[in-house]
Write a protein that holds these residues in place. Structure first.
Motif, PDB file in Angstrom:
ATOM      1  N   SER A   1      -4.768  -0.670  -2.603  1.00  0.00           N
ATOM      2  CA  SER A   1      -5.273  -0.068  -1.635  1.00  0.00           C
ATOM      3  C   SER A   1      -5.190  -0.316  -0.375  1.00  0.00           C
ATOM      4  O   SER A   1      -6.050  -1.449  -1.099  1.00  0.00           O
ATOM      5  CB  SER A   1      -5.972   1.630  -2.545  1.00  0.00           C
ATOM      6  N   ARG A   2      -7.066  -0.523   0.708  1.00  0.00           N
ATOM      7  CA  ARG A   2      -6.974  -0.216   1.886  1.00  0.00           C
ATOM      8  C   ARG A   2      -8.303  -0.434   1.592  1.00  0.00           C
ATOM      9  O   ARG A   2      -9.245   1.301   0.867  1.00  0.00           O
ATOM     10  CB  ARG A   2      -7.130   0.174   2.945  1.00  0.00           C
TER      11      ARG A   2
ATOM     12  N   THR B   1      -3.904  -1.572  -6.814  1.00  0.00           N
ATOM     13  CA  THR B   1      -4.677  -0.104  -7.902  1.00  0.00           C
ATOM     14  C   THR B   1      -4.449  -0.462  -9.648  1.00  0.00           C
ATOM     15  O   THR B   1      -3.870  -1.197 -10.042  1.00  0.00           O
ATOM     16  CB  THR B   1      -3.300   1.289  -7.815  1.00  0.00           C
TER      17      THR B   1
ATOM     18  N   GLU C   1       0.823  -0.731   0.032  1.00  0.00           N
ATOM     19  CA  GLU C   1       0.099   0.279  -0.022  1.00  0.00           C
ATOM     20  C   GLU C   1       0.789   0.930   0.174  1.00  0.00           C
ATOM     21  O   GLU C   1       0.667   2.188  -0.351  1.00  0.00           O
ATOM     22  CB  GLU C   1      -1.033  -0.137   1.142  1.00  0.00           C
TER      23      GLU C   1
ATOM     24  N   GLY D   1       1.838   1.776  -3.461  1.00  0.00           N
ATOM     25  CA  GLY D   1       0.205   2.294  -4.134  1.00  0.00           C
ATOM     26  C   GLY D   1       0.218   1.015  -5.171  1.00  0.00           C
ATOM     27  O   GLY D   1      -0.247   1.371  -6.180  1.00  0.00           O
TER      28      GLY D   1
ATOM     29  N   TYR E   1      -8.324  -5.069   0.411  1.00  0.00           N
ATOM     30  CA  TYR E   1      -7.549  -4.191   0.287  1.00  0.00           C
ATOM     31  C   TYR E   1      -8.185  -4.722  -1.579  1.00  0.00           C
ATOM     32  O   TYR E   1      -8.466  -5.864  -2.117  1.00  0.00           O
ATOM     33  CB  TYR E   1      -5.969  -4.675   0.122  1.00  0.00           C
TER      34      TYR E   1
END
Length: 223
Positions: free
Chosen positions: A69-70, A79, A63, A66, A76
């Motif tokens: 993402s949570r 991305t 995270e 990048g 999660y």
């Protein structure tokens, strides 16, 4: 007569956590988990034959880079890939920061710095044969280290921090998956280091600008 029983030493917690992190990172970089897909902690733990703890730790590290993402109360997700606009924006920032830094680094050049640059070049003397993350991992890491080293020699801590926080090398590789670019990158790196080691500020700035513009155009051609 029986021999001395072999004592099996379990891997340390940190070694296990690092291994899980690298495996999940490789899955994401190789698109084993597609952009936008949910990264299910329980499923990943089963597949890697570990508990959920090192998986959670790995996802927290990813995270910060990048790559995931949570999701509130849902774990999660991977991305999305960078958009064309995001690539243009990141390279716009890099072109503002790195060519002047290369010029400053050339002005600050010493034999010790020149040796450090040459040693970094030697860590990746040739492009990898494959086009997977496993093949390109060394080149991607070398690329990040070389650019960070130049910023460190330029002695502008704020620029160095700003560059590091982008994690741009990881995200650019996700875009150029199965699109070989290694030989060009290494050739451009050699030109930059040559100008820097020779203490030529104008040439170092020009070489860095050329490298960034060429790399940007290679990525944008994917769109």
């Amino acid at each position: 007569m029986t021999g001395t029983p072999r004592i099996v030493v379990p891997p340390s917690r940190q070694v296990l956590a690092d291994g899980v992190y690298e495996q999940i990172r490789a899955v994401i970089m190789n698109h084993g988990l597609e952009p936008g897909a949910r990264a299910n902690i329980e499923e990943l733990a089963r597949e890697l034959d570990v508990s959920g703890t090192p998986v959670r730790e790995a996802l927290a590290r990813l995270e910060s880079e990048g790559l995931v993402s949570r999701l509130p109360l849902r774990g999660y997700r991977v991305t999305e890939l960078l958009t064309r606009k995001e690539v243009e924006d990141i390279y716009g920032l890099r072109l503002l920061l790195e060519p002047p830094s290369a010029e400053a680094a050339a002005r600050a050049m010493t034999p010790t710095f020149a040796t450090a640059l040459e040693e970094e070049l030697a860590t990746c003397p040739a492009a990898p044969a494959g086009s997977t993350y496993e093949g390109y991992k060394a080149l991607t890491a070398h690329d990040a280290r070389l650019h960070e080293l130049i910023l460190r020699i330029a002695d502008n801590h704020a620029i160095e921090q700003a560059f590091t926080r982008t994690h741009c090398h990881l995200h650019f590789f996700r875009l150029s998956y199965n699109q070989p670019f290694g030989e060009q990158t290494i050739t451009e790196h050699r030109a930059i280091v040559s100008a820097l080691a020779a203490g030529k500020p104008t040439a170092a700035r020009a070489a860095m600008t050329h490298h960034l513009e060429t790399a940007r155009d290679r990525l944008l051609s994917r769109f």
